[in-house]
Enzyme design. Structure first.
Site, mmCIF file in Angstrom:
data_model
loop_
_atom_site.group_PDB
_atom_site.id
_atom_site.type_symbol
_atom_site.label_atom_id
_atom_site.label_comp_id
_atom_site.label_asym_id
_atom_site.label_seq_id
_atom_site.Cartn_x
_atom_site.Cartn_y
_atom_site.Cartn_z
ATOM 1 N N GLY A 197 38.116 54.297 37.956
ATOM 2 C CA GLY A 197 39.184 54.001 38.893
ATOM 3 C C GLY A 197 39.393 52.521 39.089
ATOM 4 O O GLY A 197 40.254 52.108 39.878
ATOM 5 N N LYS B 38 42.671 29.533 42.219
ATOM 6 C CA LYS B 38 41.757 30.142 41.254
ATOM 7 C C LYS B 38 42.402 31.407 40.719
ATOM 8 O O LYS B 38 43.135 32.104 41.436
ATOM 9 C CB LYS B 38 40.399 30.462 41.892
ATOM 10 C CG LYS B 38 40.440 31.541 42.964
ATOM 11 C CD LYS B 38 39.058 31.799 43.537
ATOM 12 C CE LYS B 38 39.106 32.894 44.613
ATOM 13 N NZ LYS B 38 37.788 33.120 45.227
ATOM 14 N N PHE C 49 45.801 37.086 46.440
ATOM 15 C CA PHE C 49 45.616 37.599 45.081
ATOM 16 C C PHE C 49 46.238 38.986 44.969
ATOM 17 O O PHE C 49 46.209 39.778 45.907
ATOM 18 C CB PHE C 49 44.112 37.663 44.781
ATOM 19 C CG PHE C 49 43.770 38.419 43.540
ATOM 20 C CD1 PHE C 49 43.664 37.774 42.324
ATOM 21 C CD2 PHE C 49 43.544 39.782 43.576
ATOM 22 C CE1 PHE C 49 43.346 38.466 41.177
ATOM 23 C CE2 PHE C 49 43.232 40.490 42.437
ATOM 24 C CZ PHE C 49 43.125 39.822 41.238
ATOM 25 N N ARG D 172 42.105 52.998 36.390
ATOM 26 C CA ARG D 172 42.886 53.448 37.540
ATOM 27 C C ARG D 172 43.209 54.934 37.458
ATOM 28 O O ARG D 172 44.324 55.370 37.720
ATOM 29 C CB ARG D 172 44.186 52.652 37.658
ATOM 30 C CG ARG D 172 44.031 51.148 37.660
ATOM 31 C CD ARG D 172 43.198 50.635 38.798
ATOM 32 N NE ARG D 172 43.808 50.875 40.085
ATOM 33 C CZ ARG D 172 43.191 50.672 41.248
ATOM 34 N NH1 ARG D 172 41.943 50.254 41.267
ATOM 35 N NH2 ARG D 172 43.797 50.876 42.382
ATOM 36 N N ARG E 46 32.512 37.391 33.165
ATOM 37 C CA ARG E 46 33.790 37.431 33.889
ATOM 38 C C ARG E 46 34.154 36.016 34.319
ATOM 39 O O ARG E 46 33.373 35.355 34.992
ATOM 40 C CB ARG E 46 33.675 38.345 35.097
ATOM 41 C CG ARG E 46 33.275 39.760 34.742
ATOM 42 C CD ARG E 46 32.742 40.521 35.945
ATOM 43 N NE ARG E 46 33.733 40.734 36.964
ATOM 44 C CZ ARG E 46 34.063 41.937 37.452
ATOM 45 N NH1 ARG E 46 33.476 43.009 36.977
ATOM 46 N NH2 ARG E 46 34.945 42.063 38.392
ATOM 47 N N ASN F 66 33.501 61.202 42.961
ATOM 48 C CA ASN F 66 34.731 61.248 42.181
ATOM 49 C C ASN F 66 34.494 61.677 40.737
ATOM 50 O O ASN F 66 35.440 61.913 39.993
ATOM 51 C CB ASN F 66 35.428 59.889 42.201
ATOM 52 C CG ASN F 66 34.567 58.798 41.595
ATOM 53 O OD1 ASN F 66 33.339 58.844 41.661
ATOM 54 N ND2 ASN F 66 35.190 57.811 40.998
ATOM 55 N N THR G 97 31.486 52.005 37.235
ATOM 56 C CA THR G 97 30.754 51.407 38.337
ATOM 57 C C THR G 97 29.585 52.302 38.742
ATOM 58 O O THR G 97 29.766 53.465 39.070
ATOM 59 C CB THR G 97 31.680 51.179 39.539
ATOM 60 O OG1 THR G 97 32.823 50.437 39.107
ATOM 61 C CG2 THR G 97 30.959 50.405 40.622
ATOM 62 N N ASP H 184 28.004 58.960 38.683
ATOM 63 C CA ASP H 184 27.095 58.853 39.822
ATOM 64 C C ASP H 184 27.797 59.013 41.158
ATOM 65 O O ASP H 184 27.144 58.948 42.195
ATOM 66 C CB ASP H 184 26.387 57.497 39.800
ATOM 67 C CG ASP H 184 27.348 56.348 40.033
ATOM 68 O OD1 ASP H 184 28.524 56.479 39.636
ATOM 69 O OD2 ASP H 184 26.940 55.329 40.604
ATOM 70 N N ASP I 274 31.649 57.252 33.679
ATOM 71 C CA ASP I 274 32.150 56.397 34.745
ATOM 72 C C ASP I 274 31.669 54.970 34.476
ATOM 73 O O ASP I 274 30.773 54.750 33.650
ATOM 74 C CB ASP I 274 31.644 56.909 36.091
ATOM 75 C CG ASP I 274 32.189 56.107 37.252
ATOM 76 O OD1 ASP I 274 33.338 55.648 37.168
ATOM 77 O OD2 ASP I 274 31.462 55.933 38.237
#
Length: 1339
Positions: free
Chosen positions: A680, A566, A543, A841, A599, A870, A410, A867, A408
């Site tokens: 995801g 932005k 956005f 996703r 980022r 899911n 995140t 963790d 995973d």
């Protein structure tokens, strides 16, 4: 085995029908629904809220555990032998001598499984007993989660966890908005909003109305689609549409919402998160499966050997009867019966070739290696006081064979914490200072956030100087262009952001003096270097993942109009007014930021004159009320405004990785372990993190959807066969070409969709989020064409595969495979050629599908680590599941095999503990098989000289039966023979005379005991004491290299992936080695004692020499193979020899012989034989002949191995990479590191006022005695714009063909919406979003 991707498609299609009816506050109505289980047996359709993740219960433990244990062929083998032992005619030993250890083995394994399952029961009990408030009568009372049922109403408060899948009915927030955190589900800590239907929000205002609520929800059956829900609410004769925006999933945590009320739709195992958890699979290691096959092979070999020996016995008996016909009538059984008994006797006697002691010992080895993992302080995480834990004790050796890791993102690879690191303003880069000031440089700013670590004195001085216009506009943009909400708590500003990215940017602007203070529907208040300024918001262009930008059109206090934008650099740079030196410098800065895996976002602005704005606003109003092509019209309007921008600069945010991620992944890659990321999250974020983790690199050929389709199309056009030798996908990529694959869940569904579905169905049935479906018209058309192209390609593939003339026959092809299976195989083959695969996703079921596909077609060991809940299905599906214990709860840990606190500990778990465990188990098995063959094959050679008899029993039999030395009635230790009534003690030598009957004995019936070569106590104690300690030391403590060297040389791990240490070849080597040792020990002793009358002339002396030679040869072998010598090694070998000396002395003592001559027949055998120096020389000769050749072969092998490996390296260097002509990738010269985790829809909530707290008096309803808290006077002042009519306001609207917004579609029926639109047509237009909502409803 059929296709993995399609087995559940039919179920999902069935569940899509609206057949699930739930009536509020009516258990009687809900309990009437039944479902058929079997024949006439029915049960309640709606499950209660009790969850069961454990494998066993009180009644199922014994039968289910025995069923699982007898999946092991060794257990079936032992049970078969025990049954044979229970037959007296063929039994060689009492049945309980094998039955007792067999029961011990079953108990040990059952206890291990029970201990693992008890942890799951405790976790289930804790979760089921969590408290919640449930409506009972007319008031809410505290109950437990397990008491909830479908149709019950619940009340939860801030920071509570949602107990079931609940329809949101009302909250204390404006418009019944509810913010939730899904960290326990997907690991994401950013807030997501849900909203109750307006009709329930307006009517259900107190407990009495809640109790009288009788609405009925009709929706789809329970399914595993996390982000999809369709249904309607039937209430008072009207229907109101429901979607996923109205549903709170089990496991969500309530944030920023004081109280919410909901109706339970799905409970317990029917909830979406439990549907995604999957089932508990019986996990078996590769060695375990190999041992199953070896047991079958050994058993078949023993049957053949027993048949051969039985034929030898039958032949000898026939030969004896021909020569001594006068004794044939005295036989108790016929020759056929005797041969039948002899066959089973040999099978029992040779059953020790599969030693039960090996399986019992290996269980303790598994346990010991698991304990070592628990004790490893190098994997102890001090901040959380959490050590590593092996929750499964039977998979430690498989940790050394992992080839694929599915991770995973995140919470597993990242901390989900954003840190503002750098920025570029007007072409000038401002880095974070390496040596920050000891004093806080933001003390001058009373609103500064102390958590911001970014410091740059030069930038701070420029900001405080307040003279640089570009710097001012840069920070002003960050303070204005966002969807962050703010609250005052204790004179402190608390920002509540929908994404951690926005919070980091707004916090950075706050520390540099541009403080976001408050917002209303049409204004935003910012304090700029101490001066409070209120900007009128004219439009917010939200956005989304297609626009990749957000814009805010504001009117400054001076009256001028400015547009602040932005977004991604690829989007912003295409809309700039000019590209000069500043833009070039900014591009260089972006390149540098990308190389540092930060980022990035680009910032731009422009001034808009009043006339241009008025014209644009009119066009926007017209576009927002169109009934057709509204999305295209709005897109064109946005494009008109977002042109001719002036670049301000760029920001660089660091998504902090977990500690030690880079070193861990690099080390794993060097160990030939491939890491696939299944997340995801969005593609830009996942790709950026992959670059940060160095899973992706600039020199990689990254395959995306278009490239994958091109490769597969070109492949099929040129080969027309999936697995034809030359055309195999493995020949399309050279080892030097680094490739990676980036796909998403939608493409995965399209790729693996059933061939029976046409292209239109393929496009319509894709499961995707609402925000992901909002695409520009051109891109929507392109996606449809691409989906049809993929579908047509696979349909053509299916036709080709069905035509036998088009498929070349080869050894790899399988004509029985379905097109779906071949399609899956092609995809897995292509993915396995990549160094990394990034899946974005993807749903929990898709994660498990990816793992299952690799397991099915690659036949490798897989490991999944995550963790969140899911990740549970993925962890259960993988061969090894690792759960990270963090902030997201412990449910994933309860379903895992190993628990770690950090991803970096995976490096030591695999490369040190895993490799050691695999090496120890392999060396243990090889040595145990060797020593078993070395000691027990002697029984077969002995059979050639004992008349091929194998029975051990007392019976009456004529002496004339040719039993050889196995039937000789010896005096112990070669003592003088004497006569006794009914029993004859005789003496004979081994050799040719052993096959002749004794001429001085008359044929009469006498008692005879037929026994194996070895002393009975030697057989019993051989595995228990004489050789147990050295093999146990090998299994627990052996090390070929140290832990530090294992981490420094990850290449050593590849041996486990290739099964080099234990396979059929190693097994054959152990057999040959053991047979050679037994041949030397038996025939050398036999040859020396041939036709002699010395100390080896009797059976017992011969047995002593053979057994001692075998024991010492086995001991010398263990001395040679042990590489890690410690005091324990010496003690293990020393005590093993001592055990032999002591027990032999005791079992051959005169005292025990007088007590039971039958049990202790070897009276002083060892002492008498070993007193001769010649016998010692014989033993020394046997041991030398067994040891020296083995040592010589090892030295020769090591000498030949090194030059061979060097030649392979030289050949590998000669291979040169060639370009791949079929890949026409149009990539930019500079990689964009844009990544933004913001979700669409928050701008609409702001412009509608949905997400803003209302002042007292505005819909001041009470819900069950809970009063909406009043705002402070200062807050009321900031909300002053709420009462104004929003003139000239233009907002972003939803595109066409989307679901109605919850705030509008849920509060009116279709008829009411139409009448409302007709009655007030002019009021719909100026409100932008409301108008769009009406338009959607009208459509």
């Amino acid at each position: 085995m059929g296709s993995l991707a399609y087995g559940e498609d039919v179920e999902e299609e069935k569940n899509s029908a609206f057949t699930w009816e739930v009536k509020a506050n009516s258990r009687t109505y809900n309990n009437q629904f039944k479902e058929k289980v079997f024949l006439c047996w029915q049960r309640k359709k709606y499950k209660d809220n009790i969850i069961h993740t454990a494998k066993y219960n009180f009644f199922s433990f014994l039968p289910l555990n025995l069923y699982e244990q007898f999946h092991r062929m060794s257990n079936l083998y032992f049970l078969f032998i025990i049954i044979l032992q229970g037959i007296p005619e063929i039994s060689t030993l009492p049945w309980f001598t094998l039955f007792a250890p067999f029961i011990c083995l079953l108990i040990i394994r059952a206890t291990r499984d029970l201990a693992d399952d008890i942890g799951r029961h405790r976790s289930d009990r804790t979760i089921n007993n969590r408290p919640c408030q449930m409506l009972v009568g007319s008031s809410f009372l505290w109950r437990k989660w397990k008491d909830l049922c479908v149709g019950d109403l619940v009340r939860l408060h801030k920071d509570n966890i949602v107990p079931a899948d609940v329809l949101l009915l009302a909250t204390t927030e404006p418009n019944s908005l509810c913010y939730v955190e899904t960290a326990d589900i997907d690991g994401e800590t950013n807030l997501k909003f849900r909203q109750a239907p307006m009709v329930t929000h307006q009517v259900l205002t107190n407990g009495r109305k809640m109790a009288s609520f009788q609405g009925k929800v009709v929706c789809e059956e329970p399914n595993s689609q996390m982000h999809h829900f369709m249904g309607c609410l039937k209430w008072e004769g009207k229907k109101y549409s429901l979607d996923s925006g109205n549903i709170l999933l089990r496991g969500c945590k309530i944030r920023n919402t004081n109280t919410y009320y909901g109706l339970v739709i799905y409970a317990g195992l029917d909830t979406k998160i439990m549907r995604n958890c999957g089932k508990i699979h019986l996990k078996r290691t590769k060695i375990d499966r190999l041992m199953n096959r070896l047991v079958i092979l050994i058993f078949m070999s023993l049957v053949l050997i027993s048949v051969a020996l039985t034929l030898g016995f039958w032949n000898k008996v026939k030969e004896f009867k021909a020569k001594h016909h006068y004794v044939s009538e005295k036989l108790m059984y016929s020759v056929t019966t005797e041969s039948f008994f002899t066959f089973w006797g040999f099978l029992i006697l040779l059953s020790v070739m599969v030693p039960m002691a090996m399986f019992i010992t290996i269980e303790f080895i598994y346990l010991g290696n698991s304990i070592f993992i628990n004790w490893d302080m190098q994997m102890y995480y001090t901040p959380q006081n959490m050590p590593a834990k092996a929750r499964s004790t039977s998979l430690s050796d498989q940790l050394g064979q992992v080839e694929y890791i599915f991770s995973d993102k995140t919470g597993t690879l990242t901390q989900n914490i954003m840190a503002f690191k750098k920025c570029c303003i007007n072409g000038i880069v401002y880095d974070e200072e390496e040596t920050p000031h000891k004093e806080n440089p933001y003390l001058w700013n009373k609103f500064a956030d102390g958590k911001l670590l970014f410091q740059n004195a030069r930038l701070l001085s420029v900001v405080c100087g307040n003279k640089d216009t570009m710097v001012q506009e840069f920070w002003r943009l960050l303070a204005i262009c966002h969807t962050v909400m703010v609250q005052e708590k204790g004179n402190e500003l608390l920002y509540q952001a929908a994404s951690p990215d926005e919070e980091a940017l707004v916090t950075a602007a706050r520390n540099f003096g541009y403080v976001f203070m408050a917002r209303t529907q049409d204004s935003i208040t910012v304090t700029e270097l101490g001066e409070e300024r209120v900007y009128q918001v004219l439009a917010m262009m939200d956005f989304n993942s297609i626009r990749k930008r957000m814009s805010v059109l504001v009117r400054k206090p001076e009256g001028s109009i400015y547009l602040y934008t932005k977004g991604a650099d690829t989007v912003i740079f295409d809309r700039l007014y000019k590209k000069g030196l500043t833009e070039g410098t900014t591009e260089e800065a972006l390149t540098s930021f990308a190389q540092q895996t930060l980022r990035t976002l680009c910032l731009a602005y422009k001034q808009v004159d009043e006339d241009t704005y008025q014209e644009w606003c009119q066009r926007h109003q017209e576009a927002s009320i169109l009934l057709q092509n509204r999305a295209r019209a709005l897109h064109q309007v946005y494009e008109e405004m977002e042109q001719n921008l002036q670049l301000l600069g760029a920001t660089a945010i660091e998504d902090r990785l977990q500690d030690g991620i880079l070193e861990t992944i690099q080390c794993l890659k060097q160990g030939n372990i491939k890491v696939w990321v299944l997340t995801g999250d969005k593609q830009e974020t996942a790709v950026n993190i992959s670059f940060a983790c160095q899973l992706l690199s600039e020199d990689m050929l990254i395959l995306e959807e278009k490239e994958i389709v091109q490769i597969l199309e070109a492949y099929w056009e040129s080969n027309n066969n999936l697995l034809s030798g030359k055309g195999s996908l493995k020949n399309w990529f050279l080892p030097q070409v680094k490739t990676a694959m980036v796909i998403n869940g939608e493409f995965l569904d399209q790729l693996l969709l059933s061939l029976s579905k046409d292209s239109q169905v393929l496009v319509e049935n894709v499961d995707m989020d609402v925000e992901e479906s909002r695409q520009e018209p051109g891109e929507q058309r392109a996606d449809v064409l691409q989906a049809r192209r993929i579908s047509l390609m696979w349909q053509t593939l299916g036709i080709q595969l069905r035509c036998p003339g088009l498929v070349p026959k080869n050894k790899h092809s399988n004509t029985h495979e379905s097109p779906e299976v071949r399609r899956e195989r092609a995809f897995v083959e292509l993915a396995s050629r990549c160094q990394a695969v990034i899946c974005c996703r993807v749903t929990p079921k898709q994660k498990a599908l990816m793992v299952a596909l690799v397991k099915k077609y690659r036949n490798v060991v897989t490991l999944a680590i995550g963790d969140g809940v899911n990740d549970v299905n993925m962890i259960k599906t993988a061969d090894i599941g690792v759960g990270l214990a963090g902030q997201e709860g412990m449910q994933v840990v309860q379903n895992s095999d190993y628990m770690l606190a950090q991803f970096r500990f995976l490096r030591r778990l695999l490369l040190v503990h895993g490799r050691w465990s695999y090496m120890r188990v392999c060396k243990f098995l090889r040595y145990f098989i060797y020593k078993t063959l070395a000691s027990m094959m002697v029984q077969i050679w002995f059979a050639f000289y004992s008349g091929f008899t194998a029975q051990v029993r007392w019976r009456e039999q004529p002496f004339g039966d040719s039993l050889g030395c196995g039937a000789l009635l010896m005096a112990p230790g070669g003592q003088q023979a004497h006569s006794h009534p009914g029993v004859l003690w005789g003496r004979a030598c081994l050799g040719r005379r052993a096959m002749q009957p004794f001429p001085w004995l008359h044929p009469y019936k006498y008692g005879v005991r037929i026994e194996p070569l070895y002393e009975g106590w030697f057989l019993v104690l051989f595995n228990l004491l004489y050789t147990s300690l050295p093999v146990l030391y090998i299994g627990l403590f052996e090390q070929d290299v140290s832990a530090e060297q294992s981490l420094e040389l990850p290449q050593l791990y590849i041996a486990g992936q290739k099964d080099e240490l234990f396979n059929y070849w190693v097994f054959l080597q152990a057999i040959v080695h053991g047979m050679a040792t037994s041949l030397v020990n038996f025939f050398m002793t036999l040859w020396i004692s041939h036709d002699t009358a010395g100390p080896l002339s009797d059976y017992q002396s011969f047995a002593v020499v053979v057994s001692l030679s075998g024991l010492l040869s086995i001991t010398m072998e263990v001395i040679l193979i042990i590489k890690y010598w410690t005091v324990l090694t010496v003690l293990a070998i020393f005590f093993s020899i001592c055990f032999y000396v002591v027990t032999t002395w005791a079992s051959q003592s005169f005292w025990l012989f007088t007590i039971s001559p039958k049990t202790f027949p070897f009276l002083y055998a060892d002492r008498n034989v070993l007193s001769y120096p010649s016998i010692l020389l014989v033993v020394l000769l046997n041991v030398s002949l067994n040891t020296l050749p083995r040592l010589a072969l090892r030295i020769i092998y090591q000498a030949l191995k090194k030059p061979h490996s060097k030649e392979e390296e030289e050949k590998a260097e000669e291979i040169t990479a060639e370009p791949l002509p079929y890949l026409c990738r149009q990539s930019r010269a500079r990689r964009s590191s844009y990544a933004f985790s913001h979700r669409e829809g928050y701008a609409d909530l702001i412009t509608q006022g949905t997400s803003l707290r209302r002042s007292p008096g505005v819909n001041s309803n009470t819900l069950a005695g809970h009063t909406i808290p009043k705002e402070s006077p200062s807050h009321q002042k900031k909300m002053s714009f709420l009462g104004r009519k929003r003139h000239q306001h233009c907002g972003k609207v939803c595109p066409e063909d989307t679901q109605p917004t919850p705030s509008m579609s849920s509060s009116f029926t279709v008829e009411e919406q139409l009448s409302f639109t007709k009655t007030f047509p002019q009021k719909v237009a100026p409100y932008g979003v409301e108008g769009s909502g009406m338009a959607v409803a009208m459509e």
